[in-house]
Scaffold this active site. Structure first.
Site, PDB file in Angstrom:
ATOM      1  CE  LYS A 264      -2.863   2.748   3.140  1.00 49.39           C
ATOM      2  NZ  LYS A 264      -3.434   2.836   4.502  1.00 49.39           N
ATOM      3  CE  LYS A 276      -5.904   9.359   7.860  1.00 52.02           C
ATOM      4  NZ  LYS A 276      -6.350   8.220   8.687  1.00 52.02           N
ATOM      5  CG  ASP A 287      -1.580   5.580   5.090  1.00 54.26           C
ATOM      6  OD1 ASP A 287      -1.375   4.568   5.782  1.00 54.26           O
ATOM      7  OD2 ASP A 287      -2.692   5.885   4.639  1.00 54.26           O
ATOM      8  CG  ASP A 346      -9.309   7.791   7.124  1.00 54.25           C
ATOM      9  OD1 ASP A 346      -8.294   7.843   6.389  1.00 54.25           O
ATOM     10  OD2 ASP A 346      -9.248   7.836   8.372  1.00 54.25           O
ATOM     11  CD  GLU A 348      -6.546   5.386   2.785  1.00 55.23           C
ATOM     12  OE1 GLU A 348      -5.370   5.109   3.060  1.00 55.23           O
ATOM     13  OE2 GLU A 348      -7.414   5.574   3.663  1.00 55.23           O
ATOM     14  NE  ARG A 350     -10.302  -0.879   4.640  1.00 56.83           N
ATOM     15  CZ  ARG A 350     -10.735  -0.927   5.907  1.00 56.83           C
ATOM     16  NH1 ARG A 350     -11.867  -1.544   6.195  1.00 56.83           N
ATOM     17  NH2 ARG A 350     -10.030  -0.385   6.882  1.00 56.83           N
TER      18      ARG A 350
END
Length: 498
Positions: A264, A276, A287, A346, A348, A350
């Site tokens: 990811k 957020k 991330d 949020d 996202e 997956r």
């Protein structure tokens, strides 16, 4: 980034230079070589042990300035605990502790790899070297001013004195490649999002061609033609185009199915329309820790010329709350043809992984797939920052990952998957929804991913607690840990190389 320590090896008996580091067990016994080298200062060392109540425990250290009769300015004695019980991860720690004790501004240090009662194995010396290299990493690329007391950057050469220098070099060479992969992953995680956007991340991944990795970059237009609508939906609110990067290392038999690693890569995650809270959002530059790990791993496998066919596929997007951004309530059709109702923008990561997993499964037909993602805060509630969450449809792969985690210290803990959890992501309007609510959040995220792997052996590692901002350790003082590179390299080395 400051240049890490340079590692060298020399045979026992060579004259030490710079700071001298020696090892002592919990009975305060030195090895034979150390006793010979330290003979003029043994009385002073013994008095220092008594004065400091030094016990030789693993992680303990005692420092002497200008030791008697030794041609070094500083002596550092490192405790090892029970010398006969040291594991590879303990030698790794020792290397990190050693590097942390060497004063800033030093240009040379010598570590005598010698313990009582046994010959010092080349692999043990190489683990110490790796620990020192990892501990020496500093991300200071954007600092223009020094703090008071900071020294100018210098190159430190750490020389390990070993029984067999040539054997130690042979053991070190593959570990050096793995260390370089870890440092690459750390660099990527630490970069700010205004520098490392999806196109720039993809460009940096193409640099792996220098070590023999075949790299293919898919842009927005290509992803649209392929049908990666779940992934593209995440990035549609950003002015930065999304990318998928395919990295291939062909070190095994021609035509043999590869092992596959998926990452990811959300280079910044605002949460999108489901934005957020502001506090702590700056951490969302990390991330993309899963994609960073896969990139570092592919570098490591190629640089050490691993005898395996491996593919790394990373989905790189930026999740922003633009007027064009995806909305809660939208329904997207994934590459697999399955439809997904967006409940929370949020959730996202997956969506990115869903398309990349399906693409990797279909195109490469791998022996297994392991995906890594900073996917859920829920995994930190469950496991803290000491273990990554492991979810899998295959017991053998899970066992192999757990063993690799124990060997490297990058630990995993298996979490459950079952149809009962799967019901939580059923949707009234689509084949599934992208979040199952608060309870079991990391589990329902994994249940979602499982719908995109079919019968391919698969493991999902939720690394939200380990990839960034994890507690400082003896081998890492950086915010970005580069977590997972050593784990997955060990998995390949132990189980899939011919």
């Amino acid at each position: 980034m400051s240049e890490p320590v340079t590692i060298a090896f020399a045979k026992h008996g060579a004259a030490p230079s710079g700071v001298l580091l020696v090892l002592v067990d919990d009975a305060l016994n030195f090895g034979r070589e150390a006793q010979k080298l330290l003979k003029p200062a043994l009385g002073q060392i013994k008095r220092a042990f008594e004065a400091d109540r030094f016990k030789g425990k693993l992680g303990g250290a005692l420092e002497l300035i200008a030791p008697e009769g030794l041609d070094v300015a500083r002596l550092i004695v490192l405790g090892t605990g029970k010398a006969g019980e040291l594991k590879p991860t303990d030698f790794l720690r020792l290397g990190g502790i050693a590097a942390g004790k060497i004063p800033g501004g030093s240009t040379a240090a010598t570590l005598l790899a010698d313990l009582p009662g046994a010959k010092f194995a080349p692999e043990a010396a190489a683990e110490i070297a790796l620990g020192a290299r990892l501990r020496s990493y500093v991300f200071d690329r954007y600092k223009t001013r020094k703090k008071e007391g900071d020294t100018d950057p210098v190159t430190l050469t750490l020389t390990l004195l070993v029984p067999d220098a040539a054997a130690a070099v042979r053991a070190w060479t593959p570990r050096e490649a793995v260390g370089d992969g870890v440092l690459l992953a750390r660099d990527l995680v630490n970069e700010p999002a205004n520098v490392l956007d999806p196109p720039e991340f993809a460009r940096r991944a193409t640099e792996l061609s220098a070590v023999g990795v075949d790299v293919e970059v898919l842009d927005d237009a290509a992803l649209s033609r392929i049908g990666m609508r779940a992934l593209l939906g995440v990035g549609q609110g950003s002015i930065k185009e999304s990318r998928v990067v395919v990295m291939r290392w062909n070190g095994g038999k021609p035509g043999e199915a590869p092992v596959a690693f998926i990452g990811k890569g959300v280079t910044f995650d605002t949460g999108g329309i489901s934005i957020k809270p502001a506090a702590g959002m700056e951490d969302m530059k990390g991330d993309m820790g899963g994609a960073a790990c896969v990139t570092g791993l592919m570098h490591a496998l190629a640089a050490r010329k691993a005898k395996v066919n491996a593919v790394g596929v990373i989905g790189i997007v930026e999740n922003m709350p633009d007027g064009a951004a995806q909305r809660p309530g939208d329904i997207v059709t994934s590459l697999s043809g399955q439809t997904i109702e967006i409940i929370n923008t949020d959730a996202e990561g997956r969506l990115v992984l869903a398309d990349v997993l399906w693409y990797t499964k279909d195109r490469f037909k791998p022996k297994f797939m392991v995906d890594l993602a900073t996917l859920t805060g829920a995994i930190m509630v469950a496991l803290g920052t000491e273990n990554a969450g492991l979810f899998s449809n295959d017991d053998t792969l899970s066992t192999q990952l757990a063993a690799a985690g124990a060997a490297t210290g990058e630990k995993v803990w298996r979490m459950p998957l079952s149809p009962e959890y799967d019901k939580l992501i059923d949707s009234k309007f689509a084949d599934m929804k992208n979040t199952g609510g608060r309870n079991g959040g990391s589990i329902t995220a994994a249940q979602f991913l499982q719908r995109f792997v079919d019968k391919t052996p698969w493991a999902h590692l939720d690394i939200a607690g380990t990839a960034m901002a994890s507690p400082a350790s003896d081998i890492n003082k950086s915010w970005g840990a580069g977590w997972g590179v050593r784990l997955l390299d060990q998995l390949v080395r132990d189980n899939y190389e011919k």
